[in-house]
Design a protein around this motif. Structure first.
Motif, PDB file in Angstrom:
ATOM      1  N   LEU A 124      35.572 -14.857  17.445  1.00 16.44           N
ATOM      2  CA  LEU A 124      35.293 -16.034  17.679  1.00 16.44           C
ATOM      3  C   LEU A 124      34.760 -15.954  18.988  1.00 16.44           C
ATOM      4  O   LEU A 124      34.532 -15.976  19.832  1.00 16.44           O
ATOM      5  N   THR A 180      31.618 -27.139  17.058  1.00 16.02           N
ATOM      6  CA  THR A 180      31.040 -27.032  15.717  1.00 16.02           C
ATOM      7  C   THR A 180      29.795 -26.163  15.823  1.00 16.02           C
ATOM      8  O   THR A 180      29.180 -26.054  16.889  1.00 16.02           O
ATOM      9  N   ASP A 222      32.652 -27.545   9.572  1.00 17.69           N
ATOM     10  CA  ASP A 222      33.970 -27.116  10.020  1.00 17.69           C
ATOM     11  C   ASP A 222      34.106 -27.275  11.526  1.00 17.69           C
ATOM     12  O   ASP A 222      33.186 -26.952  12.289  1.00 17.69           O
ATOM     13  N   HIS A 264      36.184 -26.173  14.955  1.00 21.53           N
ATOM     14  CA  HIS A 264      36.961 -25.055  15.484  1.00 21.53           C
ATOM     15  C   HIS A 264      37.644 -25.501  16.776  1.00 21.53           C
ATOM     16  O   HIS A 264      36.971 -25.850  17.749  1.00 21.53           O
ATOM     17  N   SER A 299      39.503 -25.080  20.209  1.00 24.41           N
ATOM     18  CA  SER A 299      39.667 -24.093  21.279  1.00 24.41           C
ATOM     19  C   SER A 299      40.876 -24.413  22.156  1.00 24.41           C
ATOM     20  O   SER A 299      41.610 -23.508  22.562  1.00 24.41           O
TER      21      SER A 299
END
Length: 213
Positions: free
Chosen positions: A6, A62, A68, A70, A72
């Motif tokens: 990631l 995004t 989706d 994400h 952090s």
């Protein structure tokens, strides 16, 4: 609701002579690790740039063409030591071409004691931030500061620190009385009341800027 008021896969193999702190500092310097800095507006109030040392941050990203979300940061504590801001839980890294947004608050350097922060990490409201039932009363006398970033596009390297300008949403009221009597005369003041002062609020990032509190 009261209206006014990631990642890049970081290589885990590190030369034995390098500490994890050294690696993090190198990644921040290179602009690959996410970092923060801050400024307090209206710093003549109880919270100033000098005594502001901790806030909570929320945010994620995004990817273009994908729905989706994400996460952090989700109530991650960010603290200042010797003028440098750092956060708990390990370094987070920028994702190239990802679209980020961050929110942050501080209740006089602590987490909320009266009020509930809600950060949506999934569903239609993913990436939105709310605070419900924040309140100041005789048992909870704290300045409340809030900040948010604009949309930030991640780069492969050379990202700068996320810069927050914290504003006072609610601040303690200080009453001072000036006597015209000679020095040495004691005066007792009783029954002081403040009226038409807002002591509670909700917040939603989904509303227009002038309607969020």
């Amino acid at each position: 609701m009261f209206n006014k008021f990631l990642s890049y896969a970081a290589a885990s193999l590190v030369l034995a002579s390098c500490s994890s702190t050294d690696v993090l500092e190198e990644n921040i310097a290179a602009g690959t690790a996410i970092s923060f800095n801050s400024h307090v507006s209206n710093s003549s109030r109880a919270m100033t740039n000098d005594n502001f040392t901790s806030f909570r941050v929320y945010g994620g990203y995004t990817l273009d063409g994908q729905s989706d979300y994400h996460t952090s940061f989700n109530s991650t504590e960010v603290t200042k030591t010797e003028g440098t801001w750092s956060y708990t839980g390990g370094a987070k890294y920028w994702v190239k071409d990802a679209s980020y947004k961050f929110y942050a608050y501080s209740c006089e350097n602590t987490a909320l004691q009266k009020g509930t922060p809600i950060f949506a990490t999934s569903g239609d409201k993913a990436g939105t931030f709310e605070i419900t039932a924040f309140e100041c009363d005789d048992t909870h006398q704290h300045d409340f500061l809030f900040a948010e970033s604009g949309t930030i596009i991640g780069k492969e390297s050379g990202n700068t620190a996320v810069s927050f300008t914290f504003k006072h949403v609610l601040s303690k009221v200080c009453a001072k009385f000036k006597s015209g009597f000679p020095a040495g005369v004691n005066i007792q003041v009783t029954g002081v009341q403040f009226r038409n002062i807002h002591d509670r609020a909700n917040f939603s990032s989904t509303l227009a800027a002038d309607e969020r509190w």
